[in-house]
Structures are given as structure tokens and as C-alpha cells.
Design a protein around this motif. Structure first.
Motif, PDB file in Angstrom:
ATOM      1  N   TRP A  24       0.835  -1.207   0.000  1.00  0.00           N
ATOM      2  CA  TRP A  24       0.000   0.000   0.000  1.00  0.00           C
ATOM      3  C   TRP A  24       0.866   1.252   0.000  1.00  0.00           C
ATOM      4  O   TRP A  24       0.561   2.230  -0.684  1.00  0.00           O
ATOM      5  CB  TRP A  24      -0.936   0.007   1.196  1.00  0.00           C
ATOM      6  N   ALA A  25       1.947   1.249   0.773  1.00  0.00           N
ATOM      7  CA  ALA A  25       2.836   2.405   0.816  1.00  0.00           C
ATOM      8  C   ALA A  25       3.531   2.603  -0.527  1.00  0.00           C
ATOM      9  O   ALA A  25       3.704   3.737  -0.975  1.00  0.00           O
ATOM     10  CB  ALA A  25       3.873   2.238   1.922  1.00  0.00           C
ATOM     11  N   LEU A  31       1.141   8.134  -5.233  1.00  0.00           N
ATOM     12  CA  LEU A  31      -0.202   8.611  -5.577  1.00  0.00           C
ATOM     13  C   LEU A  31      -0.530   9.885  -4.806  1.00  0.00           C
ATOM     14  O   LEU A  31      -1.024  10.863  -5.383  1.00  0.00           O
ATOM     15  CB  LEU A  31      -1.239   7.528  -5.279  1.00  0.00           C
ATOM     16  N   ALA A  32      -0.247   9.907  -3.512  1.00  0.00           N
ATOM     17  CA  ALA A  32      -0.506  11.092  -2.698  1.00  0.00           C
ATOM     18  C   ALA A  32       0.336  12.274  -3.170  1.00  0.00           C
ATOM     19  O   ALA A  32      -0.145  13.410  -3.230  1.00  0.00           O
ATOM     20  CB  ALA A  32      -0.225  10.784  -1.235  1.00  0.00           C
ATOM     21  N   TYR A  33       1.589  12.018  -3.510  1.00  0.00           N
ATOM     22  CA  TYR A  33       2.464  13.081  -4.008  1.00  0.00           C
ATOM     23  C   TYR A  33       1.930  13.657  -5.327  1.00  0.00           C
ATOM     24  O   TYR A  33       1.895  14.871  -5.516  1.00  0.00           O
ATOM     25  CB  TYR A  33       3.880  12.539  -4.199  1.00  0.00           C
ATOM     26  N   GLY A  34       1.491  12.790  -6.214  1.00  0.00           N
ATOM     27  CA  GLY A  34       0.941  13.244  -7.489  1.00  0.00           C
ATOM     28  C   GLY A  34      -0.350  14.027  -7.314  1.00  0.00           C
ATOM     29  O   GLY A  34      -0.562  15.047  -7.974  1.00  0.00           O
ATOM     30  N   LEU A  35      -1.197  13.573  -6.415  1.00  0.00           N
ATOM     31  CA  LEU A  35      -2.441  14.305  -6.156  1.00  0.00           C
ATOM     32  C   LEU A  35      -2.155  15.673  -5.548  1.00  0.00           C
ATOM     33  O   LEU A  35      -2.798  16.665  -5.895  1.00  0.00           O
ATOM     34  CB  LEU A  35      -3.355  13.490  -5.238  1.00  0.00           C
ATOM     35  N   TYR A  36      -1.195  15.718  -4.629  1.00  0.00           N
ATOM     36  CA  TYR A  36      -0.816  16.995  -4.017  1.00  0.00           C
ATOM     37  C   TYR A  36      -0.335  17.984  -5.076  1.00  0.00           C
ATOM     38  O   TYR A  36      -0.745  19.143  -5.098  1.00  0.00           O
ATOM     39  CB  TYR A  36       0.266  16.767  -2.966  1.00  0.00           C
TER      40      TYR A  36
END
Length: 48
Positions: A24-25, A31-36
């Protein structure tokens, strides 16, 4: 209704929790970095 011969002798497998968390990590951090970055760029584009 009978089950196929290939599934009759299968034992359930247990995946270690650490491996699931690592997977998951491995997906979630990029994914979180790209969304940010997407939200940051979109807010600049729309005057935020």
C-alpha cells in the motif's frame, strides 16, 4: 453442484500484514504526491 478438482485440495494462504502495508505504501506514497502536485497546480491555474 460439485467443485472443480483443482480447487478441492487448496489451503487458504495468509499474507503477512507487513507485506500488505509495504505494498500500500509503495502505491499510496507516489499517488498522494501526485495528487498533491495536481491540486497545487490546479489551484494556481484557477487563481487560488
Amino acid at each position: 453442484m460439485s467443485t472443480p478438482a483443482s480447487t478441492q485440495n487448496q489451503q487458504p494462504t495468509h499474507t503477512p500484514v507487513g507485506l500488505i502495508a509495504f505494498a500500500w505504501a509503495l502505491v499510496g506514497v507516489p499517488l498522494a504526491y501526485g495528487l498533491y502536485n495536481t491540486v497545487k497546480a490546479a489551484s494556481a491555474l484557477f487563481g487560488g
